[in-house]
Design a protein around this motif. Sequence first.
Motif, short mmCIF file in Angstrom:
data_model
loop_
_atom_site.label_atom_id
_atom_site.label_comp_id
_atom_site.label_asym_id
_atom_site.label_seq_id
_atom_site.Cartn_x
_atom_site.Cartn_y
_atom_site.Cartn_z
N ARG A 169 15.15 -11.72 48.93
CA ARG A 169 14.62 -11.69 50.29
C ARG A 169 13.30 -10.95 50.35
O ARG A 169 12.32 -11.41 50.93
N SER A 170 13.27 -9.77 49.73
CA SER A 170 12.07 -8.94 49.74
C SER A 170 10.92 -9.61 49.00
O SER A 170 9.77 -9.65 49.47
N ALA A 171 11.23 -10.17 47.82
CA ALA A 171 10.18 -10.75 46.99
C ALA A 171 9.60 -12.01 47.62
O ALA A 171 8.39 -12.26 47.51
N ARG A 172 10.43 -12.80 48.28
CA ARG A 172 9.97 -14.08 48.80
C ARG A 172 9.37 -13.97 50.20
O ARG A 172 8.47 -14.74 50.55
N ILE A 173 9.83 -13.03 51.01
CA ILE A 173 9.29 -12.90 52.37
C ILE A 173 8.07 -12.00 52.38
O ILE A 173 7.13 -12.20 53.15
N GLY A 174 8.07 -10.97 51.51
CA GLY A 174 6.89 -10.13 51.41
C GLY A 174 7.12 -8.71 51.90
O GLY A 174 8.16 -8.38 52.48
N PRO A 175 6.13 -7.84 51.68
CA PRO A 175 6.29 -6.41 51.98
C PRO A 175 6.46 -6.09 53.46
O PRO A 175 7.00 -5.04 53.81
N SER A 176 6.05 -6.98 54.34
CA SER A 176 6.21 -6.70 55.78
C SER A 176 7.67 -6.65 56.18
O SER A 176 8.02 -6.06 57.22
N LEU A 177 8.54 -7.24 55.38
CA LEU A 177 9.96 -7.28 55.71
C LEU A 177 10.53 -5.90 55.96
O LEU A 177 11.25 -5.67 56.93
N ARG A 178 10.19 -4.94 55.10
CA ARG A 178 10.79 -3.61 55.21
C ARG A 178 10.27 -2.84 56.42
O ARG A 178 10.93 -1.94 56.91
N GLN A 179 9.12 -3.22 56.91
CA GLN A 179 8.55 -2.51 58.05
C GLN A 179 8.96 -3.14 59.38
O GLN A 179 9.34 -2.44 60.32
N VAL A 180 8.93 -4.45 59.47
CA VAL A 180 9.15 -5.11 60.77
C VAL A 180 10.39 -5.98 60.79
O VAL A 180 10.74 -6.52 61.85
N GLY A 181 11.07 -6.14 59.65
CA GLY A 181 12.28 -6.95 59.61
C GLY A 181 11.99 -8.42 59.41
O GLY A 181 10.86 -8.83 59.13
N LEU A 182 13.02 -9.23 59.56
CA LEU A 182 12.87 -10.68 59.35
C LEU A 182 11.94 -11.28 60.40
O LEU A 182 12.02 -10.93 61.58
N PRO A 183 11.07 -12.17 59.98
CA PRO A 183 10.19 -12.82 60.97
C PRO A 183 11.02 -13.65 61.95
O PRO A 183 11.90 -14.41 61.56
N ARG A 184 10.72 -13.49 63.23
CA ARG A 184 11.53 -14.14 64.26
C ARG A 184 11.32 -15.64 64.30
O ARG A 184 12.18 -16.38 64.81
N ASP A 185 10.21 -16.10 63.83
CA ASP A 185 9.89 -17.52 63.95
C ASP A 185 10.19 -18.29 62.67
O ASP A 185 9.75 -19.45 62.51
N ARG A 186 10.94 -17.68 61.73
CA ARG A 186 11.24 -18.36 60.47
C ARG A 186 12.73 -18.30 60.18
O ARG A 186 13.38 -17.27 60.42
N ARG A 187 13.26 -19.38 59.66
CA ARG A 187 14.66 -19.43 59.24
C ARG A 187 14.70 -19.74 57.75
O ARG A 187 13.87 -20.48 57.23
N PHE A 188 15.71 -19.16 57.09
CA PHE A 188 15.80 -19.27 55.64
C PHE A 188 17.16 -19.84 55.24
O PHE A 188 18.13 -19.78 55.99
N ALA A 189 17.22 -20.37 54.02
CA ALA A 189 18.47 -20.96 53.52
C ALA A 189 18.71 -20.55 52.07
O ALA A 189 17.78 -20.43 51.28
N VAL A 190 19.98 -20.34 51.77
CA VAL A 190 20.44 -20.03 50.41
C VAL A 190 21.47 -21.09 50.04
O VAL A 190 22.36 -21.41 50.85
N TYR A 191 21.38 -21.63 48.85
CA TYR A 191 22.20 -22.78 48.45
C TYR A 191 23.19 -22.37 47.35
O TYR A 191 22.84 -21.65 46.41
N ALA A 192 24.41 -22.87 47.48
CA ALA A 192 25.45 -22.60 46.49
C ALA A 192 26.51 -23.68 46.61
O ALA A 192 26.50 -24.48 47.56
N SER A 193 27.43 -23.71 45.68
CA SER A 193 28.48 -24.73 45.74
C SER A 193 29.56 -24.32 46.75
O SER A 193 29.68 -23.15 47.14
N SER A 194 30.35 -25.29 47.14
CA SER A 194 31.46 -25.02 48.06
C SER A 194 32.51 -24.12 47.42
O SER A 194 33.40 -23.61 48.11
N GLU A 195 32.42 -23.91 46.11
CA GLU A 195 33.37 -23.04 45.40
C GLU A 195 32.81 -21.63 45.22
O GLU A 195 33.43 -20.80 44.55
N VAL A 196 31.68 -21.32 45.83
CA VAL A 196 31.06 -20.02 45.62
C VAL A 196 31.92 -18.91 46.21
O VAL A 196 32.67 -19.12 47.18
N HIS A 197 31.82 -17.73 45.66
CA HIS A 197 32.58 -16.57 46.12
C HIS A 197 32.18 -16.20 47.55
O HIS A 197 31.02 -16.32 47.95
#
Length: 511
Positions: A169-197
């Motif tokens: 999250r930090s590496a892909r969104i950038g250093p502003s993340l730790r100061q201002v949090g997740l950008p309000r105008d952007r949505r993100f996705a993480v992909y895994a199998s239906s068998e994921v923990h």
Amino acid sequence: MTPVDERALPAPDGSTGLDPDDWDSFRSLAHRVVDDLVDHLATRRDQPVWRPMPDDVRASFDSPLPRAAAGAAEAYAAVSERVVPYSMGNDHPRFWGWYMGAGNPVGNLADLVASVLNPNLGGADHAPVLVEQQVVRWCAEAAGYPTSASGLLVGGASEANMVGLAVARSARIGPSLRQVGLPRDRRFAVYASSEVHSCHRKSCELLGFGASALRTVPVRADFTLDVDAVAAAIAADRAAGIEPLAVVASAGTVNTGAVDDLEAVADLCEREHLWFHVDGAIGGFLALSGSGDAVRGIERADSVALDLHKWMQAPIDVGLVLVRHEPDHRQAFSVVPDYLAHAQRGIAAGEVWFSEYGLALSRGFRALRVWMAFTAYGADAFGAVMDRTTAQAHRLAGLVDDHPEVERLAPVGCDIVCLRYTAPGLDDAALDAVNHEVVIRVQESGVAIVTDTVLRGVVAVRVAIGNHRTRDDDLDLFLAELVRHGRDVVAGLTTSPASAPSAGGTATDRS
């Protein structure tokens, strides 16, 4: 009650703090404790794996806070009588529930040493920090991952997985993340199998993405991730204005032990410019075994979660997160206030402060139980355990395939066998209830611990043989016990569907 040994208590005037007034008396008790524990391990096979707790023992844990001293001997007597006989049982050769290793005697001794030294592994210049650094390098090598990687020992793979995704999250969104949090105008996705923990859902929730950000895609017939389906999901999300962030591949899924095609996922992530994370809680160390080809591609991951207290047999709890690029790892967590300022000399020196790579500042000496075990046994011994338990899983699968009253529900992944007791004339719902009841009866018998899960909509009996103490005849005994209980449960059914045992709270197995 055991008489209070006054010599093992602190001096009445408080001059010894919490230390005993007489060290020789305490030494005698300590020797007795160690002797009892060694006897426990040496005779564990002859005891029930698990036993239900009597009501009076359960009620004893409702007592109020003790204000007066009872003495160390009395405290130990209570543990011997009320805790040891009713522990979980995962130190027993026939514990195959969820997925847990059995621990090992050298690791047990290491825990005692670590507890007495009681160092804080947050940082500073002391040998235990170097032990953890070496363990990180050793584990990276054992997993086939670059030894230059950054790493952090944590409580288990659930925490390691969350740290890995936090770095993503930090590496892909950038250093502003730790100061201002997740950008309000952007949505993100993480992909895994239906068998994921299930821990990956928790991670997405806690990291602010929301549970809906975890895109669980279908699996193939062998329960491995359908990489083409991931690619299609990525394309659909991009078209909808959602930003793909990471793909999680499983090196050993929790239900069946299936190992995803890590090379194919690595290729996809490289092509799509996504973070590649491997959940290696179960099979992350397969490179030590004869099945190392199964995890080819793990070395290309941006981060890897590993679990030493599963197939690697460390005493619970110890997990590990590895991050390919150290700056990414440190930048996601580092906070160095004035009171933790690093120095060039003195105890506040030290090249690595682990507090900068995770949430915790105060951290226990988990590394010693891994360091001593690697040193005592050699890493190849753990690969040999993997090979043996894998062979035992295939042997059990063969017995199941040859038995007319049981069926196998999935390919053997790593060392996990999923099976089901069957009986003519019963539909899936009735067989679900029968198998759930059989699992409980096997548990209550004390012969073995297995658990149930759900595979493609039906209840499965899940046998995870991640136990270095298991012998082939243990599996023979278990299968005979399962069939015996299956026959008894089916014999107790009448023609009325309402009389079938309830499947109750059966849920997908997670550990």
